[in-house]
Design a protein around this motif. Structure first.
Motif, PDB file in Angstrom:
ATOM      1  N   ILE A  77     126.056  65.406  12.230  1.00  0.00           N
ATOM      2  CA  ILE A  77     126.593  66.730  11.870  1.00  0.00           C
ATOM      3  C   ILE A  77     127.419  67.295  13.026  1.00  0.00           C
ATOM      4  CG2 ILE A  77     125.976  69.127  11.373  1.00  0.00           C
ATOM      5  CD1 ILE A  77     123.611  68.074   9.765  1.00  0.00           C
ATOM      6  N   LEU A  78     126.885  67.188  14.253  1.00  0.00           N
ATOM      7  CA  LEU A  78     127.623  67.665  15.422  1.00  0.00           C
ATOM      8  C   LEU A  78     128.914  66.862  15.629  1.00  0.00           C
ATOM      9  CD1 LEU A  78     124.710  68.271  17.977  1.00  0.00           C
ATOM     10  CD2 LEU A  78     126.096  69.994  16.786  1.00  0.00           C
ATOM     11  N   LEU A  79     128.832  65.556  15.370  1.00  0.00           N
ATOM     12  CA  LEU A  79     130.029  64.726  15.468  1.00  0.00           C
ATOM     13  C   LEU A  79     131.092  65.216  14.492  1.00  0.00           C
ATOM     14  CD1 LEU A  79     131.545  62.191  16.486  1.00  0.00           C
ATOM     15  CD2 LEU A  79     130.375  60.888  14.689  1.00  0.00           C
ATOM     16  N   LEU A  80     130.680  65.516  13.273  1.00  0.00           N
ATOM     17  CA  LEU A  80     131.620  65.990  12.259  1.00  0.00           C
ATOM     18  C   LEU A  80     132.227  67.334  12.661  1.00  0.00           C
ATOM     19  CD1 LEU A  80     132.927  65.628   9.513  1.00  0.00           C
ATOM     20  CD2 LEU A  80     130.934  66.724   8.475  1.00  0.00           C
ATOM     21  N   LEU A  81     131.420  68.237  13.228  1.00  0.00           N
ATOM     22  CA  LEU A  81     131.928  69.545  13.652  1.00  0.00           C
ATOM     23  C   LEU A  81     132.985  69.395  14.746  1.00  0.00           C
ATOM     24  CD1 LEU A  81     128.643  71.696  13.702  1.00  0.00           C
ATOM     25  CD2 LEU A  81     130.523  71.807  12.051  1.00  0.00           C
ATOM     26  N   CYS A  82     132.734  68.504  15.685  1.00  0.00           N
ATOM     27  CA  CYS A  82     133.728  68.263  16.745  1.00  0.00           C
ATOM     28  C   CYS A  82     135.015  67.689  16.162  1.00  0.00           C
ATOM     29  CB  CYS A  82     133.158  67.306  17.791  1.00  0.00           C
ATOM     30  SG  CYS A  82     131.886  68.031  18.855  1.00  0.00           S
ATOM     31  N   LYS A  83     134.874  66.774  15.208  1.00  0.00           N
ATOM     32  CA  LYS A  83     136.053  66.191  14.587  1.00  0.00           C
ATOM     33  C   LYS A  83     136.824  67.232  13.772  1.00  0.00           C
ATOM     34  CE  LYS A  83     137.274  62.618  14.797  1.00  0.00           C
ATOM     35  NZ  LYS A  83     138.215  62.050  15.801  1.00  0.00           N
ATOM     36  N   LEU A  84     136.101  68.174  13.149  1.00  0.00           N
ATOM     37  CA  LEU A  84     136.772  69.235  12.408  1.00  0.00           C
ATOM     38  C   LEU A  84     137.570  70.136  13.354  1.00  0.00           C
ATOM     39  CD1 LEU A  84     133.973  70.203   9.849  1.00  0.00           C
ATOM     40  CD2 LEU A  84     136.145  69.075   9.341  1.00  0.00           C
ATOM     41  N   ALA A  85     136.991  70.434  14.525  1.00  0.00           N
ATOM     42  CA  ALA A  85     137.712  71.238  15.522  1.00  0.00           C
ATOM     43  C   ALA A  85     138.961  70.503  15.986  1.00  0.00           C
ATOM     44  CB  ALA A  85     136.802  71.550  16.712  1.00  0.00           C
ATOM     45  N   GLN A  86     138.835  69.194  16.175  1.00  0.00           N
ATOM     46  CA  GLN A  86     140.001  68.395  16.541  1.00  0.00           C
ATOM     47  C   GLN A  86     141.058  68.451  15.446  1.00  0.00           C
ATOM     48  OE1 GLN A  86     138.446  64.483  17.273  1.00  0.00           O
ATOM     49  NE2 GLN A  86     138.338  64.797  19.470  1.00  0.00           N
ATOM     50  N   GLY A  87     140.621  68.291  14.201  1.00  0.00           N
ATOM     51  CA  GLY A  87     141.555  68.318  13.087  1.00  0.00           C
ATOM     52  C   GLY A  87     142.309  69.633  13.008  1.00  0.00           C
ATOM     53  N   PHE A  88     141.608  70.740  13.276  1.00  0.00           N
ATOM     54  CA  PHE A  88     142.235  72.062  13.237  1.00  0.00           C
ATOM     55  C   PHE A  88     143.299  72.179  14.328  1.00  0.00           C
ATOM     56  CE2 PHE A  88     142.475  76.667  13.968  1.00  0.00           C
ATOM     57  CZ  PHE A  88     142.616  77.117  12.668  1.00  0.00           C
ATOM     58  N   SER A  89     142.976  71.712  15.530  1.00  0.00           N
ATOM     59  CA  SER A  89     143.947  71.807  16.632  1.00  0.00           C
ATOM     60  C   SER A  89     145.130  70.883  16.418  1.00  0.00           C
ATOM     61  CB  SER A  89     143.261  71.492  17.968  1.00  0.00           C
ATOM     62  OG  SER A  89     142.875  70.139  18.036  1.00  0.00           O
ATOM     63  N   VAL A  90     144.858  69.665  15.928  1.00  0.00           N
ATOM     64  CA  VAL A  90     145.939  68.706  15.704  1.00  0.00           C
ATOM     65  C   VAL A  90     146.886  69.196  14.617  1.00  0.00           C
ATOM     66  CG1 VAL A  90     146.444  66.351  14.902  1.00  0.00           C
ATOM     67  CG2 VAL A  90     144.624  66.740  16.539  1.00  0.00           C
ATOM     68  N   GLY A  91     146.385  70.074  13.717  1.00  0.00           N
ATOM     69  CA  GLY A  91     147.228  70.630  12.671  1.00  0.00           C
ATOM     70  C   GLY A  91     148.473  71.313  13.219  1.00  0.00           C
ATOM     71  N   GLY A  92     148.380  71.855  14.434  1.00  0.00           N
ATOM     72  CA  GLY A  92     149.552  72.499  15.032  1.00  0.00           C
ATOM     73  C   GLY A  92     150.146  71.727  16.176  1.00  0.00           C
ATOM     74  N   GLU A  93     149.506  70.615  16.569  1.00  0.00           N
ATOM     75  CA  GLU A  93     149.917  69.891  17.776  1.00  0.00           C
ATOM     76  C   GLU A  93     151.196  69.082  17.582  1.00  0.00           C
ATOM     77  OE1 GLU A  93     150.553  68.108  21.199  1.00  0.00           O
ATOM     78  OE2 GLU A  93     149.055  69.682  20.957  1.00  0.00           O
ATOM     79  N   TYR A  94     151.167  68.105  16.682  1.00  0.00           N
ATOM     80  CA  TYR A  94     152.319  67.202  16.577  1.00  0.00           C
ATOM     81  C   TYR A  94     153.569  67.934  16.121  1.00  0.00           C
ATOM     82  CZ  TYR A  94     155.325  63.332  15.325  1.00  0.00           C
ATOM     83  OH  TYR A  94     156.400  62.477  15.237  1.00  0.00           O
ATOM     84  N   THR A  95     153.433  68.747  15.072  1.00  0.00           N
ATOM     85  CA  THR A  95     154.621  69.436  14.556  1.00  0.00           C
ATOM     86  C   THR A  95     155.166  70.420  15.592  1.00  0.00           C
ATOM     87  OG1 THR A  95     153.122  70.974  13.439  1.00  0.00           O
ATOM     88  CG2 THR A  95     154.049  69.192  12.126  1.00  0.00           C
ATOM     89  N   GLY A  96     154.265  71.101  16.313  1.00  0.00           N
ATOM     90  CA  GLY A  96     154.712  72.018  17.353  1.00  0.00           C
ATOM     91  C   GLY A  96     155.445  71.292  18.459  1.00  0.00           C
ATOM     92  N   ALA A  97     154.913  70.140  18.868  1.00  0.00           N
ATOM     93  CA  ALA A  97     155.566  69.354  19.909  1.00  0.00           C
ATOM     94  C   ALA A  97     156.923  68.835  19.435  1.00  0.00           C
ATOM     95  CB  ALA A  97     154.665  68.191  20.321  1.00  0.00           C
ATOM     96  N   ALA A  98     156.999  68.398  18.165  1.00  0.00           N
ATOM     97  CA  ALA A  98     158.263  67.909  17.620  1.00  0.00           C
ATOM     98  C   ALA A  98     159.311  69.021  17.583  1.00  0.00           C
ATOM     99  CB  ALA A  98     158.043  67.338  16.222  1.00  0.00           C
ATOM    100  N   VAL A  99     158.907  70.212  17.155  1.00  0.00           N
ATOM    101  CA  VAL A  99     159.820  71.360  17.132  1.00  0.00           C
ATOM    102  C   VAL A  99     160.250  71.718  18.555  1.00  0.00           C
ATOM    103  CG1 VAL A  99     159.949  73.842  16.674  1.00  0.00           C
ATOM    104  CG2 VAL A  99     158.990  72.310  14.961  1.00  0.00           C
TER     105      VAL A  99
END
Length: 509
Positions: free
Chosen positions: A131-153
């Motif tokens: 469960i803790l592993l999944l929560l950490c991965k969800l936090a990663q997923g949320f941050s990555v949601g703005g990471e690649y596209t923001g860097a590309a822009v």
């Protein structure tokens, strides 16, 4: 430039309207964006290469096949929250600037990755561990949601128009480098520690490395300046309405879909074919080699590392070439190559011969280079500045939900059917999407970002771009004159037909 993209100019375009980008600022922007992206994919690389270990640590009671699928599923589930992160960080990026948001995403990414290394095993705390592993991965997923596209822009808005393909290609160079670094760390640790100690505690070390990498990335991004395009957008907003500065763009997602639907569809298509291939080759393939083809984990990882190092050399070459021949030819070539080459490549991979396995993986890697070499330069050019981050992040991350299930879906399909060719069929399906996208999309190479004034790398280049702009305006005026003449002929014909009818009616004469 379409209506609504920017303020309509009523005065002639002048040399001062073309932004001459400082080389030092461009270098700093590219470095900051690429390093942050490298850190993001360092985690993905590590996770893919230690999936066998995570399955045993967090799902010890399951069979080996279920352990692998469960570990890969934990990798895939966070993609469900990426659109939420994309919408949130996209709106923030269009509101407060790209540089500030990218600093925030790298902090969240570093902290959540570091925390994975702290989670106790299933044997220690039971069900709470996965469960803790999944929560950490969800936090990663949320941050990555703005990471690649923001860097590309960020990179695209700094890059001169004639070098955008080459400079943006370094963003995914960072992605591949992050994978190589992650894989290399896993190989070195597992070789030194042995399987028993690696399963006991060694797998945690790569995740702990996220902390220093995150600090370096944060320093570089904090030192970088805001992009010229966003700064210019703020200046326009100041002239139009002082209260508008710092407020969210006054355009709803419904309006974005209605106005930019073609760009959104092209974005979805490019992301699907590129990222499915990416995850298939760089995340799922180590597990495929070890679990399905029964190679040792280290052996399979070493082959992938060598392939990725080769990709590092090809990546900037594709970006450079796309500035000369365009982005569409590479998307079409990569997609067509996957359609006709996926099955032969997997026949080589499953041959049992090391040399042939390498050739099969290398074939897929070159086709992937054709796609990722142009993706970061193509996508930001499809939307105007005031909605570029939010529109791109939303479309990108909705697409990535499908891409993110690739490792899990491929593992499940092979397990259920017993057919080792299933990953090849999977790639052929997305290749059709890529071909359709290449046919429908507009070319973006050597053109200003949508709604923006041109960017040049020198005053001389600015004069050349100005002349090109004048030539384009002249050609457009000529085309419009032809259209007006055609319309005038139709109007005259309609007037004649109207007069014939009027002449036949006594009360209308």
């Amino acid at each position: 430039m379409s209506a609504g993209d920017s303020t309509i100019r009523n005065e002639p375009l002048q040399i001062d309207d073309i932004t001459v980008i400082d080389k030092g600022k461009v270098k700093k922007a590219v470095t900051a964006a690429a390093l942050g992206n490298a850190m993001e994919w360092f985690d993905f690389g590590v996770y893919g290469f230690v999936a066998f270990a995570l399955g045993k640590v967090f799902f010890p009671e399951a069979s080996p096949s279920v352990q692998t699928i469960a570990a890969l599923a934990t990798f895939s589930v966070p993609f469900l929250v990426r659109p939420l992160g994309g919408v949130f960080f996209g709106v923030m990026g269009d509101r407060f600037g790209r540089q500030k948001v990218l600093s925030a995403t790298i902090i969240l990414m570093a902290v959540s990755t570091f925390c994975i290394g702290l989670i106790p095993s299933y044997d220690s705390i039971g069900l709470l561990a996965p469960i803790l592993l999944l929560l950490c991965k969800l936090a990663q997923g949320f941050s990555v949601g703005g990471e690649y596209t923001g860097a590309a822009v960020f990179v695209a808005e700094f890059a001169p128009d004639r070098k955008r393909g080459f400079l943006s290609s370094w963003l995914d160079f960072g992605s591949i480098a992050g994978f190589v670094l992650g894989a290399g760390v896993v190989v070195v640790l597992s070789s030194i520690l042995g399987e028993a100690r690696f399963l006991e505690w060694g797998w945690r070390v790569p995740f702990f490395l996220a902390a220093p990498l995150g600090l370096i990335g944060l320093y570089l991004r904090h030192a970088a300046e805001e992009t010229p395009a966003f700064t210019e957008q703020l200046e326009r907003m100041e002239k139009e309405d002082q209260d508008a500065v710092g407020s969210a763009p006054r355009i709803s997602f419904k309006e974005i879909v209605g106005r930019y639907w073609r760009s959104l569809l092209a974005c979805v298509g490019i992301v699907l074919v590129t990222n499915v291939t990416y995850y298939m080759l760089l995340t799922y393939m180590p597990t495929y080699l070890s679990h399905n083809l029964h190679y040792s984990e280290d052996h399979g990882v070493l082959i992938i590392i060598v392939v990725m190092i080769g990709m590092l050399f090809v990546q900037p070459v594709v970006g450079w070439a796309s500035d000369r021949v365009g982005r569409r030819p590479f998307i079409a070539a990569g997609s067509l190559g996957l359609l006709v080459g996926a099955v032969p490549a997997f026949h080589l991979i499953t041959s049992g011969n090391i040399g042939l396995i390498f050739v099969g993986l290398l074939l897929l890697a070159v086709l992937l280079n054709c796609l990722i070499g142009v993706m970061a330069s193509t996508l930001p050019a499809m939307f105007p500045t005031r909605v570029r981050y939010s529109a791109l992040a939303t479309a990108f991350n909705i697409s990535v939900i499908i891409c993110g299930v690739t490792p899990t879906a491929a593992a499940w399909l092979v397990e259920v059917t017993g057919d080792l060719m299933m990953p090849a069929y999977y790639l052929m399906a997305v290749a059709l999407v890529g071909l359709l996208t290449a046919w429908l999309m507009r070319e973006t190479a050597n053109r200003p970002l949508r709604g923006d004034t041109p960017n040049a790398s020198s005053r001389r280049e600015a004069r050349e771009l100005l002349q090109q702009a004048y030539d384009h305006i002249e050609a457009s005026v000529g085309d419009l004159d032809v259209q007006i003449e055609g319309l005038q002929a139709k109007i005259d014909d309609l007037q004649q037909r109207k007069q014939v009818l009027v002449d036949r009616h006594p009360d209308l004469v």
